[in-house]
Design a protein around this motif. Structure first.
Motif, PDB file in Angstrom:
ATOM      1  N   HIS A 273      31.849  76.225  43.255  1.00  0.00           N
ATOM      2  CA  HIS A 273      31.113  75.156  42.573  1.00  0.00           C
ATOM      3  C   HIS A 273      30.128  74.527  43.550  1.00  0.00           C
ATOM      4  N   PHE A 274      28.845  74.536  43.218  1.00  0.00           N
ATOM      5  CA  PHE A 274      27.809  73.905  44.022  1.00  0.00           C
ATOM      6  C   PHE A 274      27.294  72.673  43.286  1.00  0.00           C
ATOM      7  N   VAL A 275      27.253  71.540  43.994  1.00  0.00           N
ATOM      8  CA  VAL A 275      26.774  70.283  43.411  1.00  0.00           C
ATOM      9  C   VAL A 275      25.790  69.649  44.389  1.00  0.00           C
ATOM     10  N   THR A 276      24.676  69.169  43.869  1.00  0.00           N
ATOM     11  CA  THR A 276      23.718  68.464  44.706  1.00  0.00           C
ATOM     12  C   THR A 276      23.128  67.294  43.938  1.00  0.00           C
ATOM     13  N   LYS A 287      24.703  62.666  42.417  1.00  0.00           N
ATOM     14  CA  LYS A 287      25.749  63.405  41.700  1.00  0.00           C
ATOM     15  C   LYS A 287      26.961  63.732  42.576  1.00  0.00           C
ATOM     16  N   VAL A 288      26.742  63.879  43.872  1.00  0.00           N
ATOM     17  CA  VAL A 288      27.806  64.342  44.768  1.00  0.00           C
ATOM     18  C   VAL A 288      28.947  63.325  44.829  1.00  0.00           C
ATOM     19  N   PHE A 289      28.611  62.043  44.941  1.00  0.00           N
ATOM     20  CA  PHE A 289      29.640  61.005  44.998  1.00  0.00           C
ATOM     21  C   PHE A 289      30.539  61.057  43.769  1.00  0.00           C
ATOM     22  N   LEU A 415      24.430  67.462  49.308  1.00  0.00           N
ATOM     23  CA  LEU A 415      24.929  68.643  48.601  1.00  0.00           C
ATOM     24  C   LEU A 415      26.323  68.969  49.082  1.00  0.00           C
ATOM     25  N   MET A 416      27.036  69.782  48.302  1.00  0.00           N
ATOM     26  CA  MET A 416      28.349  70.252  48.728  1.00  0.00           C
ATOM     27  C   MET A 416      28.721  71.493  47.919  1.00  0.00           C
ATOM     28  N   VAL A 417      29.655  72.266  48.467  1.00  0.00           N
ATOM     29  CA  VAL A 417      30.262  73.361  47.718  1.00  0.00           C
ATOM     30  C   VAL A 417      31.760  73.107  47.648  1.00  0.00           C
ATOM     31  N   VAL A 418      32.326  73.473  46.511  1.00  0.00           N
ATOM     32  CA  VAL A 418      33.762  73.332  46.274  1.00  0.00           C
ATOM     33  C   VAL A 418      34.331  74.716  46.012  1.00  0.00           C
TER      34      VAL A 418
END
Length: 481
Positions: A273-276, A287-289, A415-418
């Motif tokens: 899952h990628f979120v930025t 969105k990341v928070f 950004l982050m990946v899960v």
């Protein structure tokens, strides 16, 4: 009273009131002004939340993944990815230094551009850390590397200038990517002789890399991006070259990087899952928070978190309280005053220690030494943690650019990946964090927690003075930290 005495008396009264206004009214006005700035910083451009497919991408196809916890190993992996590129390379960073690491990376990018690979580099224009000046960008453009700046707004536009892209990514051929806490500079890759970071990135080979590329396209095309040619600057400014012939030392280092055996283990993630955050200023774009909050609320047993800063406001503290009320064990690793130059964030943490006395919550401060057992000799006497990562319930991990501070929550693009349901990856992250915790001091939680003394131990008197000086107003300025 004569007219002249009356005039003098009135003048003295006016002067007295003026002085009272300066010494009493001005601080009050400044305080109210800061409160207004604080509120505005969290509500700027508040409106309908924008959306785009590239800001939230989830795939259940197999991805080859690895944690890059060693700086030199992370640089070697980056260099290999660049050399393997056939069609395109996208890079985005908050900091792009002009030093040994950046010269090696830049020269590799120029070589690939000459081979016909499309190479694009997006760098944030935050003036306190900005180094890739327009004359460097011109040299890169001449070598075939496209360069753009993110947010060139000056300090006169206070709210706009405080929005930054804090994202860090490298994507090759829309298929392979590295994202995480590292910028491009010696101190992120164990090469600085003064101070180095213990950081973490994730290597990804799979479909989500295409989504990361699409997010880069979204930022590259945004109104916040400027061509360096439109930024007034001399093209003949002196300074070290980025594209000159490598020195003997750089050539030797490049050869060592090429020979370097990987220090990371590959595994497969079947739920990536990628979120930025959406580009631009405004809390509705963050969105990341929100995704991190959801993950914290889903946790049932334990959460391990690493962040170089721990600056908590009411909303962040509320999340921790909710986690603690459910009986979830929470460990947070951050920097001590000795292991960071950000004395102001430590001042804010010091002001919050009483509020962090929650059940099953531990806060650890890194001691500042090189990590024991490193394969390469330590290049510097002082080290600090810089990773932005977490593991939830022994099976789900997060790696990204989000710090635990109001700036990441409200101002920066992150950004982050899960990766969900990968116990091997979770155990790998936990093991590395425990190594770092073993060289840390307990600040909150546990029988031997040292509180403020553990947080400031070994710091020099000058740094202690600066921390104490800013402590009374740290809570007022925390929205900028």
């Amino acid at each position: 009273m004569s007219g002249s005495r009356w005039t003098l008396w009135r003048a003295a009264k006016v002067l007295a009131w003026s002085l009272a206004g300066i010494f009493v009214g001005l601080p009050v006005l400044l305080y109210l002004g800061f409160l207004g700035i604080q509120e505005a910083s969290e509500r700027q451009w508040l409106g309908k939340a924008p959306t785009h497919p590239a800001i939230d991408v989830r795939s259940h196809e197999p991805h080859t993944v690895a944690l890059l916890d060693v700086g030199f190993d992370s640089l070697a992996t980056r260099m290999r990815l660049i050399e393997e590129a056939k069609e395109s390379i996208e890079l985005e960073f908050f900091i792009y230094e002009v030093d040994t690491a950046s010269r090696l990376v830049t020269q590799a990018l120029a070589r690939k551009a000459r081979e016909g690979v499309k190479v694009r580099l997006l760098v944030d224009f935050a003036l306190p850390v900005f180094k890739l000046a327009p004359h460097y960008a011109q040299a890169l453009e001449a070598a075939g590397v496209e360069v753009r700046y993110y947010n060139t707004a000056g300090l006169a536009r206070f709210f706009a200038s405080n929005h930054r892209t804090h994202r860090k990514l490298l994507v090759v051929d829309r298929q392979k990517a590295i994202i995480g806490g590292r910028n491009i500079a010696d101190d992120y890759f164990d090469l600085s002789e003064r101070y180095n970071f213990l950081d973490s990135d994730m290597y990804i080979d799979g479909p989500v890399a295409s989504g990361i590329t699409d997010s880069f396209e979204l930022y590259w095309a945004s109104d916040w991006v400027t061509n360096p040619i439109d930024v007034a600057a001399s093209s003949t400014l002196p300074g070290p070259e980025l594209l000159g012939l490598p020195t003997a030392a750089e050539a030797a280092l490049a050869a060592e990087l090429q020979r370097h055996p990987p220090q990371h283990a590959l595994s497969t993630c079947n739920d990536m899952h990628f979120v930025t955050d959406y580009p631009g200023s405004g809390v509705e774009r963050r969105k990341v928070f929100l995704e991190l909050t959801r993950l914290a609320k889903e946790a049932r047993q334990q959460i391990m978190v690493e962040s170089p800063y721990l600056v908590l406001r009411d909303d962040g503290l509320a999340v921790l309280q909710q986690v603690a009320q459910r009986g979830v064990k929470l460990q947070i690793l951050t920097n001590s005053l000795y292991s960071t130059d950000a004395f102001y964030t430590v001042a804010s943490l010091a002001n919050s220690l009483d509020r962090l006395s929650l059940p099953k919550l531990e806060v650890w401060a890194y001691g500042g030494q090189a990590l024991a057992g490193s394969e390469r000799p330590s290049a510097s006497p002082r080290w600090g943690v810089h990773a932005k990562r977490a593991v939830f319930d022994d099976h789900t991990i997060v790696v990204g650019t989000y710090n635990i501070d109001p700036r990441s929550a409200n101002l920066n693009s992150e950004l982050m990946v899960v990766c969900r349901n990968n116990r091997f990856l979770a155990e790998t992250l936990q093991h590395n964090m425990r190594l770092r915790i073993a060289q840390s001091r307990a600040v909150v939680g546990g029988a031997n927690a040292g509180g403020l003394n553990a947080l400031v131990k070994d710091a020099d008197e000058d740094t202690l003075f600066k921390m104490r000086a800013i402590a009374p107003i740290a809570s007022l300025l925390d929205f900028l930290m």
